[in-house]
Design a protein around this motif. Structure first.
Motif, short mmCIF file in Angstrom:
data_model
loop_
_atom_site.label_atom_id
_atom_site.label_comp_id
_atom_site.label_asym_id
_atom_site.label_seq_id
_atom_site.Cartn_x
_atom_site.Cartn_y
_atom_site.Cartn_z
N ILE A 42 36.62 57.25 36.21
CA ILE A 42 37.32 57.04 37.73
C ILE A 42 36.07 56.65 38.47
N ILE A 43 34.90 57.04 38.35
CA ILE A 43 33.76 56.72 38.91
C ILE A 43 33.29 55.16 38.63
N ASN A 44 33.42 54.86 37.20
CA ASN A 44 33.18 53.66 36.81
C ASN A 44 34.12 52.37 37.48
N TYR A 45 35.30 52.92 37.70
CA TYR A 45 36.23 51.82 38.27
C TYR A 45 36.14 51.83 39.81
N VAL A 46 35.97 52.75 40.26
CA VAL A 46 35.62 52.89 41.88
C VAL A 46 34.36 51.76 42.17
N ASP A 47 33.44 51.99 41.38
CA ASP A 47 32.11 51.19 41.65
C ASP A 47 32.50 49.80 41.30
N THR A 169 41.44 54.10 42.10
CA THR A 169 41.74 53.17 43.22
C THR A 169 42.74 53.88 43.85
N ALA A 170 43.63 54.47 43.15
CA ALA A 170 44.92 55.02 44.01
C ALA A 170 44.45 56.20 44.75
N PHE A 270 42.55 40.50 38.95
CA PHE A 270 43.29 40.40 39.97
C PHE A 270 43.36 41.34 41.27
N PHE A 271 43.95 42.41 40.56
CA PHE A 271 43.95 43.90 41.41
C PHE A 271 42.72 44.29 41.78
N LEU A 272 41.57 44.31 41.02
CA LEU A 272 40.44 44.84 41.15
C LEU A 272 39.68 43.99 42.24
N THR A 273 40.06 42.74 42.19
CA THR A 273 39.19 41.71 43.17
C THR A 273 39.93 41.34 44.45
N TRP A 274 40.98 40.27 44.14
CA TRP A 274 41.55 39.59 45.29
C TRP A 274 42.67 40.30 45.87
N PHE A 275 43.16 41.28 45.38
CA PHE A 275 44.40 42.03 45.87
C PHE A 275 44.42 42.54 47.31
N PRO A 276 43.44 43.19 47.80
CA PRO A 276 43.46 43.55 49.11
C PRO A 276 43.11 42.28 50.05
N VAL A 295 47.91 51.07 47.14
CA VAL A 295 47.79 52.24 46.16
C VAL A 295 49.17 51.97 45.12
N LEU A 296 50.16 51.57 45.57
CA LEU A 296 51.44 51.85 44.78
C LEU A 296 51.15 51.16 43.21
N PRO A 297 50.62 49.89 43.25
CA PRO A 297 50.65 49.25 41.90
C PRO A 297 49.39 49.87 41.03
N PHE A 298 48.37 50.57 41.52
CA PHE A 298 47.60 51.49 40.71
C PHE A 298 48.36 52.75 40.35
N ILE A 299 49.16 53.25 41.16
CA ILE A 299 49.99 54.43 40.53
C ILE A 299 50.82 54.06 39.50
N GLY A 300 51.44 52.72 39.60
CA GLY A 300 52.37 52.29 38.58
C GLY A 300 51.52 52.06 37.22
N ALA A 301 50.29 51.49 37.47
CA ALA A 301 49.69 51.37 36.20
C ALA A 301 49.05 52.69 35.50
N THR A 302 48.79 53.60 36.34
CA THR A 302 48.56 55.17 35.74
C THR A 302 49.59 55.46 35.17
N VAL A 303 50.79 55.52 35.59
CA VAL A 303 52.14 55.90 34.82
C VAL A 303 52.29 55.14 33.77
N GLY A 304 52.03 53.99 33.52
CA GLY A 304 52.10 53.00 32.53
C GLY A 304 51.38 53.50 31.24
N VAL A 305 50.05 53.44 31.44
CA VAL A 305 49.15 53.75 30.46
C VAL A 305 49.11 55.26 29.83
N LEU A 306 49.66 56.08 30.78
CA LEU A 306 50.00 57.50 30.10
C LEU A 306 51.46 57.47 29.29
N LEU A 307 52.20 56.74 29.76
CA LEU A 307 53.46 56.74 29.29
C LEU A 307 53.35 56.18 27.78
#
Length: 447
Positions: A42-47, A169-170, A270-276, A295-307
């Protein structure tokens, strides 16, 4: 490229899932170690993503144009990508504890320094430095999961730490936007950097490999090892040889994962850089709506990887072959990722965010490729294999921000950016479905 001709000599990891877990283990230390990996990720990607949140304010304050911002966004991946192979060897040589701890503290210190940047040159240089210092993180993650978890749990374990790249990010986009608007963009870097330094110190105090951990029971160690966890490899100290890289690149599994990761990472960056910037400048959303919609796409991605991790492990426990269980989410996730191109056909902000959420959900599913890396990596070269595949992935992190920056410079909108990302998803689908073949642990030939 060649596959292993001795298919019968499949690593014990493949057979291990048939072994049932004991009714009750006397310790569950592996899950505590996984929680540390999740927080660190989490810290890695927030940074990584903090600069995209600060970007609209930073660009205006420092007078940076789209081409310069594209270069700044990509700078991280330049050094990150090419430091991954030596970082993988370092993880194998010194272990996850020292490697990750030193990496965390150093990249967090440079993150603080980003808040002091005065223009393009200083920002570009600091992003290069952060990229190099973050490089050991995911090879160390992959190594830690491989030594701490049996094969029957490895898919979910990998998914849990990988979801940290979306979860941060979420959880913190709103807070970081509040810091940027209430104070200024520099406070985004100060706050995230200080948190990372503090957790880096905690990591060095708390994390241990299995055989060095005093709080893990012998019963749990036996369970991990019987299930294909490479407990004893945590004690191996390997000497790096360039021939090891050449040997790994003889296998189609390694090439297929490299290509698939490159394709999947195009959407991620794209989501980590240009999205906002896309939401603010092309969709003309207010800061409040950006804080919600981003936040919504990042929640979607979180659900995707856990699923993906849950379903793969569930299939393995019910007798489905490890190869099919690990490949299915990679093919499905990559194919569904092509849905991002549909954004070009809607004017509705709500439909746009829904489509982007589906596309990032798909990217999350495809991110279960880290479990596949854990299954194919030779037991002597877990970190190095992770480094090579992550190198390929993060070449996408170099290419994508620059390509999108040039697209914006030439066309003034994001339409061709979505065609580009969808095309990459198509390439990933072909790689995983046609090139990957059977998943099994590579056995290096004795020299």
């Amino acid at each position: 490229m060649s596959s292993n001709p001795d298919i019968q000599a499949i690593d014990a990891t493949v057979a291990a899932p048939a072994a049932a877990a004991p009714a009750r283990l006397s310790s569950h230390r592996r899950w505590f170690m996984l929680s540390l990996l999740l927080i660190a990720t989490i810290i890695n990607y927030v940074d990584r993503v903090n600069i995209s949140i600060a970007a609209p304010f930073m660009a205006k304050d420092l007078g940076l144009d789209k081409v310069q911002m594209g270069l700044i966004f990509s700078a991280f991946a330049w050094t990150y990508a090419f430091a991954l192979v030596p970082a993988g060897f370092i993880a194998d040589r010194f272990g996850s504890r020292l490697t990750y701890g030193a990496s965390l503290i150093s990249w967090s210190a440079v993150t603080v320094c980003q808040g002091m940047a005065g223009g393009f040159a200083s920002l570009f240089g600091l992003r290069l430095a952060i990229g190099a210092m973050e490089a050991p993180a995911f090879p160390a993650n992959s190594r830690a999961v491989t030594v701490w978890f049996p094969a029957r749990e490895r898919g979910m374990a990998s998914s849990i730490y990988v979801c940290g790249q979306y979860l941060g990010t979420a959880l913190f986009t709103g807070l970081l936007l509040w810091l940027a608007t209430t104070y200024d963009w520099r406070h985004v870097f100060y706050s995230t950097g200080i948190v990372g330094i503090l957790f880096g110190i905690a990591w060095l105090y708390l994390y241990r490999d299995p055989l060095n951990c005093k709080k893990v029971s012998k019963q749990e160690l036996d369970y991990i090892e019987a299930g294909g966890g490479l407990v004893k490899s945590s004690q191996d100290k390997n000497t790096f040889k360039w021939a090891q890289i050449a040997e790994l690149l003889k296998y189609r599994q390694v090439w297929a994962i490299c290509i698939g990761k490159f394709a999947s990472t195009s959407a991620l960056y794209f989501f980590l850089t240009w999205f906002p910037t896309y939401l603010i400048e092309e969709r003309h959303l207010t800061m409040v709506k950006v804080g919600i919609f981003a936040v919504l796409p990042f929640i979607g991605a979180t659900v995707g990887v856990l699923l993906a991790g849950f379903i793969a492990d569930w299939m393995i426990r019910r007798g489905v072959s490890l190869s099919f269980a690990r490949k299915l989410p990679l093919v499905v996730g990559s194919a569904l990722g092509m849905s991002i191109m549909l954004v070009n056909f809607t004017d509705s902000n709500e439909v746009c965010i829904a489509l982007l959420t589906i596309a990032f959900f798909a990217q999350g599913i495809a991110s279960s490729s880290w479990a596949a890396v854990s299954e194919v990596a030779p037991k002597e070269l877990i970190g190095l294999t992770g480094g090579i595949t992550s190198l390929a992935a993060n070449i996408g992190g170099i290419v994508t921000p620059i390509v999108i920056g040039q697209i914006l410079h030439l066309t003034g909108n994001f339409a061709w950016a979505f065609w580009f990302i969808g095309g990459m998803a198509c390439i990933g689908t072909l790689s995983y479905s046609l090139l990957l073949g059977r998943i099994y642990r590579i056995e290096l030939k004795a020299k």
